[in-house]
Design a protein around this motif. Structure first.
Motif, PDB file in Angstrom:
ATOM      1  N   PRO A 152      -1.796   8.144  -1.849  1.00 49.65           N
ATOM      2  CA  PRO A 152      -2.162   7.147  -2.866  1.00 49.65           C
ATOM      3  C   PRO A 152      -2.115   7.654  -4.303  1.00 49.65           C
ATOM      4  O   PRO A 152      -3.073   7.520  -5.056  1.00 49.65           O
ATOM      5  CB  PRO A 152      -3.589   6.775  -2.454  1.00 49.65           C
ATOM      6  N   TRP A 153      -0.994   8.253  -4.703  1.00 54.00           N
ATOM      7  CA  TRP A 153      -0.836   8.737  -6.073  1.00 54.00           C
ATOM      8  C   TRP A 153       0.038   7.778  -6.869  1.00 54.00           C
ATOM      9  O   TRP A 153       1.004   7.234  -6.356  1.00 54.00           O
ATOM     10  CB  TRP A 153      -0.199  10.129  -6.087  1.00 54.00           C
ATOM     11  N   LEU A 210       0.834  -1.197   0.000  1.00 59.30           N
ATOM     12  CA  LEU A 210       0.000   0.000   0.000  1.00 59.30           C
ATOM     13  C   LEU A 210       0.870   1.250   0.000  1.00 59.30           C
ATOM     14  O   LEU A 210       1.884   1.309   0.697  1.00 59.30           O
ATOM     15  CB  LEU A 210      -0.911   0.000   1.229  1.00 59.30           C
ATOM     16  N   VAL A 211       0.458   2.247  -0.783  1.00 60.98           N
ATOM     17  CA  VAL A 211       1.224   3.482  -0.955  1.00 60.98           C
ATOM     18  C   VAL A 211       0.440   4.657  -0.372  1.00 60.98           C
ATOM     19  O   VAL A 211      -0.742   4.819  -0.662  1.00 60.98           O
ATOM     20  CB  VAL A 211       1.503   3.742  -2.454  1.00 60.98           C
ATOM     21  N   GLU A 212       1.092   5.450   0.455  1.00 61.73           N
ATOM     22  CA  GLU A 212       0.465   6.641   1.032  1.00 61.73           C
ATOM     23  C   GLU A 212       1.441   7.809   0.899  1.00 61.73           C
ATOM     24  O   GLU A 212       2.584   7.680   1.339  1.00 61.73           O
ATOM     25  CB  GLU A 212       0.139   6.385   2.502  1.00 61.73           C
ATOM     26  N   ALA A 252       4.156   6.699  -7.664  1.00 66.91           N
ATOM     27  CA  ALA A 252       4.661   7.269  -6.417  1.00 66.91           C
ATOM     28  C   ALA A 252       5.916   8.077  -6.721  1.00 66.91           C
ATOM     29  O   ALA A 252       6.715   7.684  -7.568  1.00 66.91           O
ATOM     30  CB  ALA A 252       4.976   6.158  -5.422  1.00 66.91           C
ATOM     31  N   LEU A 261      -4.843   9.494  -8.868  1.00 67.27           N
ATOM     32  CA  LEU A 261      -5.139   8.808  -7.616  1.00 67.27           C
ATOM     33  C   LEU A 261      -5.247   7.312  -7.868  1.00 67.27           C
ATOM     34  O   LEU A 261      -5.821   6.875  -8.868  1.00 67.27           O
ATOM     35  CB  LEU A 261      -6.450   9.324  -7.013  1.00 67.27           C
ATOM     36  N   ALA A 262      -4.678   6.517  -6.966  1.00 59.73           N
ATOM     37  CA  ALA A 262      -4.682   5.057  -7.108  1.00 59.73           C
ATOM     38  C   ALA A 262      -6.079   4.528  -6.807  1.00 59.73           C
ATOM     39  O   ALA A 262      -6.472   4.411  -5.652  1.00 59.73           O
ATOM     40  CB  ALA A 262      -3.659   4.432  -6.165  1.00 59.73           C
ATOM     41  N   GLN A 263      -6.840   4.244  -7.852  1.00 54.98           N
ATOM     42  CA  GLN A 263      -8.183   3.704  -7.704  1.00 54.98           C
ATOM     43  C   GLN A 263      -8.572   3.009  -8.996  1.00 54.98           C
ATOM     44  O   GLN A 263      -7.962   3.234 -10.032  1.00 54.98           O
ATOM     45  CB  GLN A 263      -9.183   4.813  -7.373  1.00 54.98           C
TER      46      GLN A 263
END
Length: 109
Positions: free
Chosen positions: A20-21, A16-18, A24, A93-95
């Motif tokens: 969340p872009w 998981l990346v924070e 990265a 955004l990561a979605q």
């Protein structure tokens, strides 16, 4: 060091990346968290495919522009996450995106 507990219940290992872009970027002060089942604190980290010394901790703040993966007992190896340090980066955004969705883009340079 101190290692906070990781989320539980994941069936596969996830990195998981924070924030969340995607992609990265190093200057975002990115935190990576390895999530999966198995023993907390049993995470193995890899940088560019090589085993790396952040043994045991489930998360950390990135300091290098390389590709990271992690391994958790019981759920295996995560998908890789590349952290960029390019001069100009277009991020989303990561979605999950579907045709017709409105997206937010961010340009860094």
């Amino acid at each position: 060091g101190w290692c906070p507990l990781s989320p539980t219940g994941a069936q596969t290992t996830q990195l998981l990346v924070e924030p969340p872009w995607v992609p990265a970027v190093l200057w975002d002060r990115v935190t990576l968290t390895c999530q999966g089942s198995g023993t907390t604190g049993a995470t193995t980290w890899y940088k560019d495919g090589q085993r790396w010394g952040q043994e045991g901790c489930d998360n950390f703040t990135v300091t290098e522009s390389v590709t990271y993966t992690c391994d958790r007992p019981g759920t295996g190896l995560s998908s890789p996450v590349r952290v960029s340090n390019g001069p100009l980066v277009l991020q989303v955004l990561a979605q999950v995106l579907l045709e017709g969705d409105t997206v937010t883009l961010r340009c860094w340079g």
